[in-house]
Design an enzyme around this catalytic site. Structure first.
Site, mmCIF file in Angstrom:
data_model
loop_
_atom_site.group_PDB
_atom_site.id
_atom_site.type_symbol
_atom_site.label_atom_id
_atom_site.label_comp_id
_atom_site.label_asym_id
_atom_site.label_seq_id
_atom_site.Cartn_x
_atom_site.Cartn_y
_atom_site.Cartn_z
ATOM 1 N N LYS A 9 111.710 15.811 -11.194
ATOM 2 C CA LYS A 9 110.792 16.746 -11.835
ATOM 3 C C LYS A 9 109.513 16.038 -12.238
ATOM 4 C CE LYS A 9 112.318 16.809 -16.660
ATOM 5 N NZ LYS A 9 112.731 17.668 -17.770
ATOM 6 N N SER A 25 102.438 29.351 -2.557
ATOM 7 C CA SER A 25 102.958 27.993 -2.626
ATOM 8 C C SER A 25 102.380 27.305 -3.850
ATOM 9 C CB SER A 25 102.585 27.205 -1.374
ATOM 10 O OG SER A 25 101.171 27.159 -1.279
ATOM 11 N N THR A 57 108.925 28.466 -5.456
ATOM 12 C CA THR A 57 107.971 28.432 -4.356
ATOM 13 C C THR A 57 108.217 27.157 -3.544
ATOM 14 O OG1 THR A 57 105.641 28.745 -3.774
ATOM 15 C CG2 THR A 57 106.109 27.328 -5.680
ATOM 16 N N TYR A 58 107.255 26.770 -2.730
ATOM 17 C CA TYR A 58 107.394 25.554 -1.932
ATOM 18 C C TYR A 58 106.125 24.718 -2.072
ATOM 19 C CZ TYR A 58 104.529 28.111 1.407
ATOM 20 O OH TYR A 58 103.506 28.819 1.987
ATOM 21 N N GLY A 73 98.517 32.114 -4.044
ATOM 22 C CA GLY A 73 99.071 33.433 -3.748
ATOM 23 C C GLY A 73 99.573 34.112 -5.006
ATOM 24 N N ALA A 74 100.674 34.845 -4.886
ATOM 25 C CA ALA A 74 101.208 35.604 -6.025
ATOM 26 C C ALA A 74 101.529 34.692 -7.211
ATOM 27 C CB ALA A 74 102.455 36.361 -5.598
ATOM 28 N N ALA A 75 101.885 33.444 -6.958
ATOM 29 C CA ALA A 75 102.188 32.498 -8.044
ATOM 30 C C ALA A 75 100.985 32.286 -8.961
ATOM 31 C CB ALA A 75 102.643 31.159 -7.463
#
Length: 117
Positions: A9, A25, A57-58, A73-75
């Site tokens: 992390k 992403s 996400t990635y 994007g949506a994130a």
């Protein structure tokens, strides 16, 4: 049997960009990716400390040494520039592997730069 454990992390990195008009992403500085053992396209969970939002996400490689953490994007709707997030990756392993596994935890500075500890 396999279990899903914390692999690594990035603890308390600051969002530097949010780009709504982009294919979804998270873009991460390649130095931070290397330190956490993240690879491009790897699935990650992102936890926003400022508002409690969580998303999956990635990873996309960001320019090395820039400190970039950009939700795309949506994130981008889940965080604002300046928010503090934790980026978490997990790995599947056998019970025997899990017993000796030590996750990698990276604590960047306030500018998302690696510090020597």
């Amino acid at each position: 049997m396999f279990v899903n454990l914390l692999k690594s992390k990035l603890h308390r990195v600051r969002v530097t960009q949010a780009e709504l008009n982009y294919v979804g992403s998270i873009t991460i500085d390649e130095d931070l990716m290397d330190a956490a053992g993240l690879v491009e396209n790897e699935q990650v969970h992102v936890v926003n400390n400022n508002n409690g939002e969580r998303l999956i996400t990635y990873v996309i490689k960001g320019e090395r040494g820039t400190g970039i953490i950009c939700l795309n994007g949506a994130a981008a709707r889940r965080a604002q520039v300046g928010d503090i997030v934790i980026i978490i990756s997990y790995a599947m392993m056998t019970i025997d592997e899990a017993k000796t596994h030590k996750p990698t935890v990276v604590f960047p500075d306030d500018n998302n730069r690696l510090v020597n500890t």
